[in-house]
Design an enzyme around this catalytic site. Sequence first.
Site, PDB file in Angstrom:
ATOM      1  N   SER A   1      49.981  45.912  -7.208  1.00  0.00           N
ATOM      2  CA  SER A   1      49.841  44.482  -6.891  1.00  0.00           C
ATOM      3  C   SER A   1      48.669  43.903  -7.672  1.00  0.00           C
ATOM      4  CB  SER A   1      49.610  44.282  -5.384  1.00  0.00           C
ATOM      5  OG  SER A   1      48.390  44.882  -4.992  1.00  0.00           O
TER       6      SER A   1
ATOM      7  N   SER B   1      33.573  43.466 -11.841  1.00  0.00           N
ATOM      8  CA  SER B   1      33.626  42.189 -11.130  1.00  0.00           C
ATOM      9  C   SER B   1      32.413  41.362 -11.529  1.00  0.00           C
ATOM     10  CB  SER B   1      33.608  42.448  -9.618  1.00  0.00           C
ATOM     11  OG  SER B   1      33.460  41.248  -8.889  1.00  0.00           O
TER      12      SER B   1
ATOM     13  N   TYR C   1      30.217  46.657  -2.303  1.00  0.00           N
ATOM     14  CA  TYR C   1      31.075  46.347  -3.444  1.00  0.00           C
ATOM     15  C   TYR C   1      30.245  46.114  -4.703  1.00  0.00           C
ATOM     16  CZ  TYR C   1      34.888  43.957  -5.960  1.00  0.00           C
ATOM     17  OH  TYR C   1      35.856  43.568  -6.874  1.00  0.00           O
TER      18      TYR C   1
ATOM     19  N   LYS D   1      30.361  48.270  -8.134  1.00  0.00           N
ATOM     20  CA  LYS D   1      30.780  47.627  -9.376  1.00  0.00           C
ATOM     21  C   LYS D   1      29.636  47.571 -10.402  1.00  0.00           C
ATOM     22  CE  LYS D   1      35.096  46.699  -8.358  1.00  0.00           C
ATOM     23  NZ  LYS D   1      36.200  47.360  -9.103  1.00  0.00           N
TER      24      LYS D   1
ATOM     25  N   THR E   1      44.644  36.907  -5.722  1.00  0.00           N
ATOM     26  CA  THR E   1      45.295  38.140  -5.275  1.00  0.00           C
ATOM     27  C   THR E   1      45.007  38.328  -3.786  1.00  0.00           C
ATOM     28  OG1 THR E   1      43.387  39.569  -5.676  1.00  0.00           O
ATOM     29  CG2 THR E   1      44.838  39.123  -7.556  1.00  0.00           C
TER      30      THR E   1
END
Length: 271
Positions: free
Chosen positions: A15, A138, A151, A155, A186
């Site tokens: 996805s 990111s 996160y 990243k 998304t």
Amino acid sequence: MNFENKTVWITGASSGIGAALAREWAGRGAKIVLSGRDEARLASVANELHAESLLIPFDVRDEAAMLEATAGAIAWNGSVDVFVANAGVSQRSQALKTDMQVYRDIIDIDLTSQIAATQALLPHMADRGSGALVFISSIAGKVGVPMRTAYSAAKFGLIGYADALRAEMSVKGVNVHVIAPGSIATNVSRNALSADGSKRGKSDSVIDNGIKPADAAKTMVDGIAAGQREIIVAQGMEEAMGEMRRTPDQLLDQMAGMVAAGYIERMEAEG
């Protein structure tokens, strides 16, 4: 870089950005290896591609399965020309309220497992003297973003690994690309982990109004084809933040120059 008949292996391909990249590369004549945990969703993506494709479902945290997947991806056409480390999970929780296990899980999925998969494939590309490694980081890997401490840590770490690896691989014919997406439309925020490790289950308006995955994928693949080492895919304030923290090309050149001048050999000789 011409992708016609090249083999591109994408993790997290069921996805979002991963699926969009599969469609973009397939449209450029590539052969696609799709990996993720959900075989049915991978098959659904494969059915849209109109290109040669191979499904290798596995959990990136399962090292034995990852090593088997690596062997299978190489054996399919004899080589993997492009590897995209895209599998990952985001976060929406304050550090003060977040269970330590959330940090462990996000860093395992978004950083350690991506490094492990790359390390498994690296000898293949280095021995061939060609290939491209693509790391989906990111904007939160360039700028610490609130509610994303785990996160951002993962990243940022992924970019550090990629930058050091790029310098080492610069004399071996293997290109390394870092992609820093901003808000892409998304399910990333729906699937993000909350403070207790459960899925958040709802989206952010900034994500819902973000860049369309197909447009983001085109920008990413165009950048890789052009040889860009750091590719920022964002708009508005996010783009401005990413550009402010962009790693200068001259610094990347300096690191590659150190390797070309024998830095690794001197360090190894010193023990």
